[in-house]
Design a protein around this motif. Structure first.
Motif, PDB file in Angstrom:
ATOM      1  N   ALA A   1      88.620 -13.228 -37.023  1.00 29.75           N
ATOM      2  CA  ALA A   1      89.899 -13.931 -36.889  1.00 29.75           C
ATOM      3  C   ALA A   1      90.656 -13.849 -38.204  1.00 29.75           C
ATOM      4  CB  ALA A   1      89.665 -15.387 -36.501  1.00 29.75           C
TER       5      ALA A   1
ATOM      6  N   THR B   1      95.531 -15.291 -35.700  1.00 26.83           N
ATOM      7  CA  THR B   1      94.683 -15.799 -34.615  1.00 26.83           C
ATOM      8  C   THR B   1      94.869 -17.294 -34.426  1.00 26.83           C
ATOM      9  OG1 THR B   1      93.023 -14.116 -35.160  1.00 26.83           O
ATOM     10  CG2 THR B   1      92.330 -15.941 -33.733  1.00 26.83           C
TER      11      THR B   1
ATOM     12  N   GLU C   1      90.627 -14.735 -27.123  1.00 25.50           N
ATOM     13  CA  GLU C   1      90.365 -13.332 -27.436  1.00 25.50           C
ATOM     14  C   GLU C   1      89.307 -12.700 -26.540  1.00 25.50           C
ATOM     15  OE1 GLU C   1      92.234 -11.844 -29.728  1.00 25.50           O
ATOM     16  OE2 GLU C   1      93.271 -13.767 -30.046  1.00 25.50           O
TER      17      GLU C   1
ATOM     18  N   HIS D   1      93.246 -20.062 -31.670  1.00 30.21           N
ATOM     19  CA  HIS D   1      92.309 -20.101 -30.548  1.00 30.21           C
ATOM     20  C   HIS D   1      91.594 -21.445 -30.444  1.00 30.21           C
ATOM     21  CE1 HIS D   1      88.791 -18.402 -33.220  1.00 30.21           C
ATOM     22  NE2 HIS D   1      89.541 -19.250 -33.866  1.00 30.21           N
TER      23      HIS D   1
ATOM     24  N   GLU E   1      83.192 -12.277 -33.898  1.00 27.12           N
ATOM     25  CA  GLU E   1      84.647 -12.403 -33.775  1.00 27.12           C
ATOM     26  C   GLU E   1      85.256 -12.392 -35.163  1.00 27.12           C
ATOM     27  OE1 GLU E   1      87.939 -14.878 -31.274  1.00 27.12           O
ATOM     28  OE2 GLU E   1      86.355 -16.059 -32.224  1.00 27.12           O
TER      29      GLU E   1
END
Length: 218
Positions: free
Chosen positions: A176, A180, A165, A182, A174
Motif C-alpha cells: 500500500a 491506497t 484491492e 482501504h 499487500e
C-alpha cells in the motif's frame, strides 16, 4: 498446515532494494518472511543477488590507505568467527524462520496488546526508519478504514482478509502507498494474523482511531 497458492507478490523494486541492503530493517523482515514462503519471489531474489555479484566483480579496484588493513584486522580480531550457515528448513507452526528469530518462538510466544475493536498488535523491535508489528484480527472483524502517508507492507501469516484491492491469504503480501485507501476485513471462520511494516503513520478517517494513534504507534 495446508498449502496456499500465493497470488500477491513483491515488486522487482522491493526485491532489488532488499538484495542491495538499502531497506529499513522492518521492511527487510517482512520481505525475508515472505520470500521464505514464496518460491516465485525467492527465485527472482536469487537472480537479483547474482546480478549484484556480477556488478561487483566488474567494478574497478579502489585504492586503500595503509591504515585500512590494520583497521580491518583489528575489527576481525574483536569478533567471534561466523558459524557456517545451516541448511534452510521450514519450521513447524505459523511463523516462518525469519520471523521466529525475532519473536523467539511461534504464535504462542507473542505478547499481544489490544488496539480496539478486538484487534491486537505486537510491535517488534527494529532499527529506526520504519516500524513492524504483528496484527491479530478476529474472524469477521475490520481494521478501521485508513489511508497512508508512506508505504505499508502487509504479509498474511494465518487466515485471510479482503479489502478494496482484493483477497489476501497466507503468504500473500499487500503493498500500500499514499494512493491506497482501504478497510481490511478478516474473513469469517478463522482469525487473521498479519505482519505489517510502515515507514510513516497511517491516515485514519475516524475520530477515535486518530485520537488513539499516538498511543498505539500506528
Amino acid at each position: 498446515m495446508t498449502m496456499t497458492t500465493i497470488t500477491h507478490h513483491l515488486t522487482d523494486d522491493l526485491l532489488m532494494a532488499y538484495a542491495a541492503g538499502t531497506l529499513p530493517e522492518a521492511f527487510s523482515l517482512v520481505i525475508a518472511t515472505h520470500v521464505s514462503l514464496c518460491d516465485d519471489c525467492r527465485a527472482r531474489l536469487s537472480g537479483f543477488e547474482a546480478l549484484g555479484g556480477s556488478v561487483l566483480e566488474c567494478a574497478g579496484v579502489a585504492e586503500m590507505s595503509e591504515a585500512s588493513l590494520h583497521a580491518v584486522l583489528a575489527r576481525i580480531s574483536g569478533t567471534a568467527p561466523a558459524k557456517a550457515p545451516e541448511p534452510a528448513a521450514r519450521p513447524k507452526g505459523v511463523f516462518p524462520a525469519p520471523l521466529q528469530d525475532y519473536v523467539r518462538g511461534d504464535l504462542d510466544a507473542v505478547r499481544w496488546r489490544p488496539v480496539g475493536m478486538g484487534v491486537r498488535q505486537a510491535i517488534l523491535q527494529t532499527e529506526k526508519g520504519a516500524t513492524v508489528r504483528l496484527l491479530h484480527i478476529p474472524a469477521g472483524a475490520a481494521v478501521p478504514d485508513h489511508g497512508h502517508r508512506g508505504t505499508e507492507l502487509t504479509l498474511v501469516l494465518k487466515g485471510a482478509f479482503r479489502d478494496e484491492e482484493g483477497r489476501y491469504a497466507r503468504g500473500d503480501i499487500e503493498i500500500a502507498d499514499e494512493a491506497t485507501e482501504h478497510t481490511p476485513i478478516a474473513e469469517p471462520g478463522e482469525d487473521c494474523i498479519c505482519l505489517a511494516a510502515t515507514d510513516a503513520p497511517l491516515r485514519f478517517r475516524g475520530l477515535m482511531p486518530r485520537l488513539a494513534q499516538p498511543f498505539l504507534r500506528i
